[in-house]
Design a protein around this motif. Structure first.
Motif, PDB file in Angstrom:
ATOM      1  N   VAL A 117       4.243   6.926   1.936  1.00  7.65           N
ATOM      2  CA  VAL A 117       4.796   5.832   2.727  1.00  7.65           C
ATOM      3  C   VAL A 117       4.383   4.508   2.095  1.00  7.65           C
ATOM      4  O   VAL A 117       3.238   4.338   1.684  1.00  7.65           O
ATOM      5  CB  VAL A 117       4.373   5.934   4.216  1.00  7.65           C
ATOM      6  CG1 VAL A 117       2.871   5.929   4.395  1.00  7.65           C
ATOM      7  CG2 VAL A 117       4.972   4.818   5.040  1.00  7.65           C
ATOM      8  N   LEU A 118       5.373   3.621   1.995  1.00  6.21           N
ATOM      9  CA  LEU A 118       5.116   2.290   1.440  1.00  6.21           C
ATOM     10  C   LEU A 118       4.998   1.306   2.600  1.00  6.21           C
ATOM     11  O   LEU A 118       5.877   1.243   3.457  1.00  6.21           O
ATOM     12  CB  LEU A 118       6.288   1.909   0.530  1.00  6.21           C
ATOM     13  CG  LEU A 118       6.258   0.596  -0.253  1.00  6.21           C
ATOM     14  CD1 LEU A 118       7.200   0.704  -1.441  1.00  6.21           C
ATOM     15  CD2 LEU A 118       6.606  -0.621   0.561  1.00  6.21           C
ATOM     16  N   ASN A 124      20.812   6.404   3.852  1.00  7.78           N
ATOM     17  CA  ASN A 124      21.502   6.231   5.125  1.00  7.78           C
ATOM     18  C   ASN A 124      20.839   6.972   6.274  1.00  7.78           C
ATOM     19  O   ASN A 124      21.290   6.904   7.403  1.00  7.78           O
ATOM     20  CB  ASN A 124      22.967   6.666   5.005  1.00  7.78           C
ATOM     21  CG  ASN A 124      23.737   5.645   4.196  1.00  7.78           C
ATOM     22  OD1 ASN A 124      23.479   4.442   4.322  1.00  7.78           O
ATOM     23  ND2 ASN A 124      24.626   6.105   3.328  1.00  7.78           N
ATOM     24  N   ALA A 125      19.736   7.678   5.965  1.00  8.14           N
ATOM     25  CA  ALA A 125      19.041   8.417   7.016  1.00  8.14           C
ATOM     26  C   ALA A 125      18.319   7.426   7.930  1.00  8.14           C
ATOM     27  O   ALA A 125      18.156   6.258   7.587  1.00  8.14           O
ATOM     28  CB  ALA A 125      18.036   9.366   6.385  1.00  8.14           C
ATOM     29  N   ARG A 126      17.862   7.923   9.112  1.00  8.42           N
ATOM     30  CA  ARG A 126      17.121   7.065  10.048  1.00  8.42           C
ATOM     31  C   ARG A 126      15.895   6.462   9.342  1.00  8.42           C
ATOM     32  O   ARG A 126      15.573   5.296   9.488  1.00  8.42           O
ATOM     33  CB  ARG A 126      16.686   7.891  11.267  1.00  8.42           C
ATOM     34  CG  ARG A 126      16.208   7.054  12.435  1.00  8.42           C
ATOM     35  CD  ARG A 126      15.983   7.925  13.668  1.00  8.42           C
ATOM     36  NE  ARG A 126      14.806   8.776  13.518  1.00  8.42           N
ATOM     37  CZ  ARG A 126      13.595   8.473  13.987  1.00  8.42           C
ATOM     38  NH1 ARG A 126      13.399   7.364  14.639  1.00  8.42           N
ATOM     39  NH2 ARG A 126      12.574   9.295  13.815  1.00  8.42           N
ATOM     40  N   VAL A 127      15.219   7.313   8.565  1.00 11.69           N
ATOM     41  CA  VAL A 127      14.131   6.814   7.723  1.00 11.69           C
ATOM     42  C   VAL A 127      14.616   6.945   6.271  1.00 11.69           C
ATOM     43  O   VAL A 127      14.645   8.050   5.729  1.00 11.69           O
ATOM     44  CB  VAL A 127      12.852   7.679   7.928  1.00 11.69           C
ATOM     45  CG1 VAL A 127      11.691   7.145   7.098  1.00 11.69           C
ATOM     46  CG2 VAL A 127      12.482   7.760   9.395  1.00 11.69           C
ATOM     47  N   ALA A 139       0.874  -1.185   0.000  1.00 10.90           N
ATOM     48  CA  ALA A 139       0.000   0.000   0.000  1.00 10.90           C
ATOM     49  C   ALA A 139       0.900   1.220   0.000  1.00 10.90           C
ATOM     50  O   ALA A 139       1.905   1.256   0.716  1.00 10.90           O
ATOM     51  CB  ALA A 139      -0.896   0.010   1.222  1.00 10.90           C
ATOM     52  N   ILE A 140       0.574   2.190  -0.845  1.00  7.92           N
ATOM     53  CA  ILE A 140       1.325   3.449  -0.836  1.00  7.92           C
ATOM     54  C   ILE A 140       0.330   4.528  -0.436  1.00  7.92           C
ATOM     55  O   ILE A 140      -0.680   4.727  -1.117  1.00  7.92           O
ATOM     56  CB  ILE A 140       1.908   3.769  -2.232  1.00  7.92           C
ATOM     57  CG1 ILE A 140       2.642   2.578  -2.825  1.00  7.92           C
ATOM     58  CG2 ILE A 140       2.746   5.037  -2.204  1.00  7.92           C
ATOM     59  CD1 ILE A 140       4.114   2.545  -2.669  1.00  7.92           C
ATOM     60  N   CYS A 165       8.997   6.898   1.554  1.00 10.94           N
ATOM     61  CA  CYS A 165       9.733   6.184   2.607  1.00 10.94           C
ATOM     62  C   CYS A 165       9.022   4.873   2.892  1.00 10.94           C
ATOM     63  O   CYS A 165       7.916   4.631   2.392  1.00 10.94           O
ATOM     64  CB  CYS A 165       9.853   7.028   3.872  1.00 10.94           C
ATOM     65  SG  CYS A 165       8.276   7.450   4.576  1.00 10.94           S
ATOM     66  N   TYR A 166       9.668   4.036   3.693  1.00  5.91           N
ATOM     67  CA  TYR A 166       9.088   2.730   3.967  1.00  5.91           C
ATOM     68  C   TYR A 166       8.570   2.646   5.395  1.00  5.91           C
ATOM     69  O   TYR A 166       9.270   3.016   6.342  1.00  5.91           O
ATOM     70  CB  TYR A 166      10.144   1.627   3.718  1.00  5.91           C
ATOM     71  CG  TYR A 166       9.679   0.278   4.217  1.00  5.91           C
ATOM     72  CD1 TYR A 166       8.649  -0.384   3.555  1.00  5.91           C
ATOM     73  CD2 TYR A 166      10.213  -0.289   5.362  1.00  5.91           C
ATOM     74  CE1 TYR A 166       8.178  -1.598   4.023  1.00  5.91           C
ATOM     75  CE2 TYR A 166       9.752  -1.513   5.833  1.00  5.91           C
ATOM     76  CZ  TYR A 166       8.732  -2.156   5.163  1.00  5.91           C
ATOM     77  OH  TYR A 166       8.261  -3.353   5.630  1.00  5.91           O
TER      78      TYR A 166
END
Ligand code: GTP
Ligand code: MG
Length: 592
Positions: A231-232, A287-290, A210-211, A307-308
């Protein structure tokens, strides 16, 4: 000071259904009576369903409507067709079919791929309408017309300027500004179409993908042209995990470094580059936290951040949306504050050591939680948590508890929207409140609804409402915090000066929306000894005949501005070339 401001009363007309996302949806209780509030989930579900039964088709121009409508309605039921044009001057029609099945029927009957060896066929909700081969089919003159033409055109800043200038009160200005700049129906539809496109493409690789849009696209504080946060998620439905089901899919175990999803996001980015029509300029920030994949969607002119599994971001958007729909003043006030912050460069489109729109929005909501002489406007989050029931339980990633009341119909009427203060009063009080706020020792906490002691010495502390150990403004530097304090004082001073009743050309919100550079230039160009500041518009002396009335003069000048921007060769006269350059720079930078 604030007492005087309270005399500017504004008629309260509470809305029965929260807008702007749901004008077309009517929700009823089991008893059949209309509900006062609908839930965020209901709105999102409606928008997602709408996207699933829609297609976006590139056409020649808006006059392609009859042919496209005639062609599609031969195969299926068409609800509505919405037209828009992107910045490349390409025309598109968003067709909403009667149902998802109707859409499928049309695609089955008449969709096609291009005959080219350079193309690897892909199916997504974005198509184009090929010219008819051979004799053109005649479509009987339909009574149907476009639901909307140029649905996503940006507001004309000069027209808006004029309308704001002519408003009766600052409250009217704030409402006008909000109504003219908020995301409209077309823009929201397109955001859900872009999300749907990715869902369609990724669903062959990830089960239950779902996106979903989150952030300002859905939290009620989105302005036309704001970025699209996506968000995925790929949560497997509970029934698909039942032990009684015996045919289990063979699957790969997630492997990878710090986060296996970093590798998957890498794949997602590659898929976006190779398989998603309209997607360009894909950037990986893994490489970010999210981990985020950024891209531009050229057919819709949207800048997207994907983002995931950031479900807490979605719940945060839900919380903001709920608070924004509780009282009709919340969104217009927040819009004005966000635009003011942008105009005085407190916020910037680029990340850095300054405040962003999200914590700024929390500051407005926190201000509205404060007790006033005639009651509160917004409840504290702790109140919403106390009233939460079984259906409201939500646990986000890393076991983050995001439980709070979702159905605002259950909220006692005296726990919100109690004050009669006008928007004008509230805007002034907002600046006054933060001009006096003890940033040194206190933190903003929406959970408590009152300022709490700061747990550390960071210059600005705004508690993350869903993860209270975090500060959402931890990036803000000492200098930027000082600037914030100075600008709220300046803004309060500007609004206070309105009390003399004079309407200059930067009265009310106009004086807060112009960039510092514009203001400085105006100061530089004070004419004569009447102390009137010259409007940027007055700087253009076009070769037009003498005009008599003020409105004539404004519209003629506006025309000359448009002409000047359309054609660089047009010979406009400025007071001198330095002013001309400055004016062009300001007009380029002007942000509304
Ligand atoms: P604009 O994009 O500036 O219009 O506003 P926005 O509200 O969409 O902000 P942004 O794109 O920066 O962030 C998108 C969403 O992510 C926000 O609305 C929040 O829900 C969430 N978010 C942003 N910053 C933070 C943060 O520091 N902590 C947490 N927990 N969530 C955040
Ligand atoms: Mg955003």
């Amino acid at each position: 000071m604030s007492v005087i401001f309270r005399t500017f009363k504004f008629n309260l007309h509470r809305k029965s259904v929260n807008t702007p996302y749901c004008k077309c949806f009517i929700f009823r209780n089991a008893s059949g009576s209309p509900k006062k509030f609908i839930t965020f989930d209901e709105v999102i579900a409606q928008r997602r369903a709408e996207a699933r039964r829609s297609l976006v088709v590139q056409v020649n121009s808006e006059s392609s409507f009859d042919e496209l409508y005639g062609y599609c309605s031969k195969y299926s039921i068409v609800n509505d067709v919405h037209h828009y044009q992107n910045s490349n001057n390409e025309h598109y029609m968003l067709i909403e079919f009667g149902s998802e099945d109707s859409k499928r029927e049309v695609l089955k009957a008449c969709s096609a791929h291009q005959k080219s060896t350079d193309i690897m066929p892909v199916q997504s909700p974005f198509l184009w309408f090929r010219a008819a081969s051979g004799t053109k089919e005649k479509f009987s003159n339909t009574k149907k017309s476009l639901a909307v033409k140029h649905g996503n055109s940006k507001v004309d800043e000069d027209m808006l300027f004029k309308e704001l200038l002519n408003c009766e009160s600052v409250s009217d200005q704030l409402l006008l500004l909000y109504n003219k700049t908020k995301l409209n129906d077309m823009d929201i539809r397109l955001r859900f179409m872009v999300a749907r496109q990715l869902e369609a493409i990724f669903s062959s690789i990830y089960a239950n993908v779902a996106i979903k849009p989150f952030g300002s696209s859905v939290n009620g504080f989105g302005k036309m042209g704001c970025d699209l946060d996506l968000v995925l998620t790929n949560t497997v439905a509970p029934e698909m995990m039942e032990a009684s089901r015996r045919l289990v899919f063979q699957e790969k175990i997630c492997e990878g470094g710090r986060s296996p999803w970093q590798r998957h996001m890498e794949l997602v980015a590659t898929l976006l580059e190779l398989r998603a029509p309209g997607v360009a300029r894909v950037t990986r920030i893994l490489n970010a936290r999210v981990p985020i994949v950024k891209y531009s969607h050229e057919m819709t002119d949207l800048d997207c951040d994907l983002c995931y599994n950031n479900t807490s971001g979605v719940y945060m958007s839900e919380l903001l949306w709920l608070l924004g729909t509780l009282d009709y003043r919340v969104q217009p006030l927040t819009f004005a504050v966000r635009m003011w912050a942008r105009a005085c460069s407190l916020t910037s489109p680029h990340p850095g050591r300054w405040i962003t729109n999200f914590p700024l929005t929390l500051m407005v909501l926190f201000f509205l939680q404060q007790k006033r002489h005639d009651g509160i406007i917004l409840p504290s989050l702790n109140n919403l948590i106390k009233m939460a029931g079984k259906d409201d339980i939500r646990i986000a990633e890393e076991n983050l508890n995001c439980t709070f009341l979702r159905d605002l119909n259950k909220l006692p009427e005296d726990s919100y929207g109690q004050s009669n203060d006008s928007l004008q009063t509230l805007l002034f009080q907002f600046f006054e409140f933060y001009a006096q706020f003890d940033f040194q020792d206190r933190a903003v906490s929406l959970n408590e609804g009152v300022a709490i002691r700061k747990p550390n010495s960071l210059p600005l502390y705004i508690v993350n409402p869903l993860e209270q150990v975090l500060n959402v403004s931890r990036n803000v530097s000492f200098e930027e915090c000082e600037r914030l304090k100075m600008e709220v004082r300046n803004a309060a001073w500007h609004l206070e000066s309105l009390l003399d009743g004079k309407k200059t050309d930067d009265w009310g919100i106009l004086g807060l929306l112009e960039k510092q550079t514009t203001r400085n230039l105006k100061k530089l160009l004070k004419v004569g000894n009447n102390h009137r500041l010259v409007s940027v518009k007055d700087l253009f002396v076009a070769e037009t005949p003498e005009v008599n009335t003020k409105s004539d003069r404004i519209s003629k000048t506006e025309q000359s501005i448009k002409d000047s921007l359309d054609s660089k060769t047009r010979n406009l006269k400025f007071k001198n070339t330095q002013v001309a350059k400055q004016v062009y720079r300001i007009r380029r930078n002007k942000l509304l």
